[in-house]
Design a protein around this motif. Structure first.
Motif, PDB file in Angstrom:
ATOM      1  N   GLY B  95      50.396  46.947  -4.193  1.00  0.00           N
ATOM      2  CA  GLY B  95      49.719  45.415  -5.014  1.00  0.00           C
ATOM      3  C   GLY B  95      49.082  44.299  -4.089  1.00  0.00           C
ATOM      4  O   GLY B  95      48.972  43.413  -3.561  1.00  0.00           O
ATOM      5  N   ALA B  96      50.571  43.682  -3.939  1.00  0.00           N
ATOM      6  CA  ALA B  96      50.739  42.626  -2.943  1.00  0.00           C
ATOM      7  C   ALA B  96      49.920  41.685  -3.863  1.00  0.00           C
ATOM      8  O   ALA B  96      49.397  40.729  -2.616  1.00  0.00           O
ATOM      9  N   LEU B  97      49.869  41.436  -5.341  1.00  0.00           N
ATOM     10  CA  LEU B  97      48.859  40.236  -5.483  1.00  0.00           C
ATOM     11  C   LEU B  97      49.792  38.936  -4.822  1.00  0.00           C
ATOM     12  O   LEU B  97      51.205  38.921  -5.853  1.00  0.00           O
ATOM     13  N   PHE B  98      49.494  37.555  -5.242  1.00  0.00           N
ATOM     14  CA  PHE B  98      49.876  36.622  -5.317  1.00  0.00           C
ATOM     15  C   PHE B  98      50.420  36.250  -6.431  1.00  0.00           C
ATOM     16  O   PHE B  98      49.740  35.847  -7.676  1.00  0.00           O
ATOM     17  N   GLY B  99      51.571  36.264  -6.804  1.00  0.00           N
ATOM     18  CA  GLY B  99      51.903  35.747  -7.730  1.00  0.00           C
ATOM     19  C   GLY B  99      51.728  34.705  -9.036  1.00  0.00           C
ATOM     20  O   GLY B  99      52.173  34.837 -10.357  1.00  0.00           O
ATOM     21  N   SER B 100      51.386  33.589  -7.832  1.00  0.00           N
ATOM     22  CA  SER B 100      50.690  32.290  -8.726  1.00  0.00           C
ATOM     23  C   SER B 100      49.846  32.143  -9.161  1.00  0.00           C
ATOM     24  O   SER B 100      49.406  31.225  -9.432  1.00  0.00           O
TER      25      SER B 100
END
Lengths: 367, 254
Positions: B95-100
């Motif tokens: 997924g590599a979504l930006f966690g912030s």
């Protein structure tokens, strides 16, 4: 989506309809060009017609713009001249469930939320300190949960490995303080009293406080990061499901280690400071023996012991704050970093506040 | 999309070697525009590696790869051709979504960088994309708060943010329940049909391959390269290659 994206809109009126004639590519870039004109036209309250005969491409971004305009106007628009493909995309977006674009949260709401958070934080801290004390009291019954290895590793990390830094900082502070106080004292012929000034301030205040700052920066943050990473990796949940108390297993060894290494660090800091001071005074022509006699006369046991007691309290506070920052780590990649920051800042602030309380208590007790 | 006749992706004689270990060699393929192209193979056969080469993250040991008519590792260096990068969307395996950022902000980021849409416009477009993948109600959550399947779908929504003509999806349906997985398959076909988008999908979900792939290539770690290329349904029915047959029949290799 190419660099040559071009889109335009022509707004006109026909038979009581607002006609928007589009041309070019209605992709995200194109929609960006005509978004404002479209929304302006949609707010005029006239029913809309979208003339798409000259549109070469319309993707979901373009279709979103059209659907958004319809919603702003209040009724579905008539679409003219669209190819079946474009019509399909618009229909698809119309059917797609989409939450409304939302308004900003009101300031009063934010303030109320922040106040609630602060209140919860304070009560959490009280509960946490209580839990730590209970865990300490129950330790004899939970001897197996005491991780001796953890304790020694922490003591080594927080204490032994901090010695070079403590020595360096101590010597420098001693040098600087002695030099800064010597110059004005010399005017009154009271040079030698610089030794008392530096000695007493190191023993009572600077030794414990500087050691606390070092412990907070090196060790408090490490506690927060270690325990925080364990929390993120669900290791704390794993402990809980095995019936193991994370307070006893993780917090107590760190608490005890930090509390015990602090007096040692403080003593080393003070001795290093005195060495630094002696070097300066020697430069000004005082023999080391004179300096040490002066200190031995003026710096009394209660100064040193009071400082060491303070340092242990600082150590306990820093360990508790660091571990708590770790245990309350949130989710996401920034969480561990935030916890480490909270540990360092909290540790330093708590040390200084506690120092103030000690000053008050010592004054009242005439120590 | 321009009407140029060239394929969306063309790989010629691609090889990859990691620390002296050959992953594959001499892989050549062509993905026509508007196709769903599947890259198949067992684990360790280099499927994801091949995709990384195509999206400009990994320079091939040998061979060349063209994406939308441009050499990915040409004069401008590995994967530095911004124009190409803007026309491809990538969904990473994790997924590599930006966690912030919230899911919504994740999808809004490319829109903010590459378009002049006002804030309300970016948000509306991003909410449409999240609606397309069935995440309308989760838009304001953080990646850490949503399930694995939702993470994948949000990642697809982010890959779709600029409606790129070419999308690379790394294992889009791995770890998803059959219903969600079938929904994703339908979404891919729908996007292909309505937008004419091309998809390169790394997968080993048999049902998904047969449902959506127009063509596929199969990598094999034993053969260190490509062992089959073509229409997956034909491969299933008439391939004589034992590994290919075993793959499509879900058999263990003898």
């Amino acid at each position: 989506m190419t660099a040559g994206s071009n889109a335009s809109v022509l707004v006109s009126e026909r038979d009581g309809f607002r006609v928007l004639t589009y041309a070019g590519r209605l992709d995200a870039v194109g929609a960006g060009r005509v978004w404002k004109s479209t929304m302006w036209a949609a707010r005029q309250r006239l029913p809309l017609i979208f003339d798409l005969a000259r549109v070469t491409l319309c993707d979901t971004a373009g279709a979103t713009m059209l659907v958004f305009a319809e919603e702003a106007q209040g009724a579905p628009a008539r679409i003219e001249g669209a190819t079946p493909e474009i019509e399909a995309v618009v229909m698809r977006v119309r059917e797609t469930p989409r939450r409304p674009v939302h308004e900003a949260v009101s300031r009063a709401q934010t303030v109320r939320q922040e106040a609630m958070t602060a209140y919860r934080d304070v009560s959490d801290v009280i509960v946490y300190i209580g839990e730590a004390l209970v865990a300490l009291g129950k330790l004899p019954m939970r001897r197996r949960m005491w991780r001796g290895a953890d304790f020694w590793r922490t003591a080594d990390q927080a204490g032994v490995r901090a010695v070079p830094l403590v020595l360096l900082l101590g010597v420098l502070i001693g040098l600087i303080l002695a030099f800064q106080s010597l110059v004005p004292l010399r005017r009154f012929g009271a040079d030698l009293y610089a030794a008392d000034l530096v000695g007493i301030s190191l023993a009572r205040e600077l030794g414990p406080l500087l050691a606390a700052v070092i412990l907070s920066g090196r060790t408090g943050s490490a506690f927060a990061a270690e325990i925080g990473t364990m929390k993120v990796n669900e290791e704390l949940d794993a402990l809980a499901t095995m019936g193991l108390d994370s307070m006893t297993m993780l917090v107590l060894p760190r608490l005890v280690a930090a509390t015990l290494v602090m007096p040692a660090l403080t003593i080393i800091m003070e001795l290093a400071g005195l060495v630094g001071m002696t070097m300066v005074l020697k430069g000004f022509g005082f023999a080391p023996v004179t300096v040490w006699n002066q200190i031995a006369y003026w710096v009394v046991a209660k100064d040193v012991i009071g400082g060491l007691v303070k340092s242990m309290v600082f150590g306990a506070a820093i360990a508790l704050i660091g571990c708590r920052a770790g245990l309350t780590t949130g989710v996401g990649p920034r969480a561990v970093g935030i916890s480490a920051t909270r540990a360092v800042v909290g540790g330093i602030v708590a040390s200084i506040v506690i120092d103030g309380l000690f000053a008050l208590a010592f004054y009242r007790l005439n120590v | 999309m321009s009407a140029l006749p060239q394929p969306a992706v063309r790989g010629v004689g691609l090889s990859q070697i990691f620390e002296g270990r050959t992953i594959y060699k001499n892989v050549s393929f062509e993905v026509a525009r508007g196709q769903v192209y599947a890259i198949l193979g067992g684990s360790g056969s280099g499927k994801s590696t091949l995709m990384k080469q195509a999206i400009g993250l990994l320079r091939p040991a040998a061979g060349r790869i063209e994406v939308l008519g441009r050499d990915m590792y040409g004069d401008r260096g590995a994967g530095e051709d911004d124009d190409v990068l803007r026309e491809i969307g990538v969904m990473f395996q994790s997924g590599a979504l930006f966690g912030s950022m919230s899911l919504l902000q994740n999808v809004m980021l490319p829109l903010e960088m590459y378009t002049d849409l006002p804030l309300a416009g970016r948000e509306a477009v991003a909410r449409t994309k999240l609606g397309l993948v069935g995440l309308a109600d989760a838009a304001d959550m953080n990646p850490a708060e949503v399930s694995g399947g939702m993470t994948k779908r949000a990642a697809i929504a982010r890959a779709l943010a600029l409606d790129p003509p070419l999308l690379f999806l790394d294992e889009p349906s791995a770890g998803l329940d059959p219903i969600t997985s079938a929904g994703l398959d339908r979404l891919i076909l729908e996007l292909r049909d309505t937008l004419g988008a091309t998809f390169v999908v790394v997968t080993h979900e048999l049902a998904s391959i047969l449902a959506i792939a127009d063509r596929c290539l199969m990598l094999d770690s034993v053969a260190q390269g490509m062992i089959a290329e073509g229409d997956p349904r034909e491969l299933r029915d008439s391939s004589t290659q034992p590994t290919v047959r075993a793959f499509f029949r879900r058999e263990a290799m003898a």
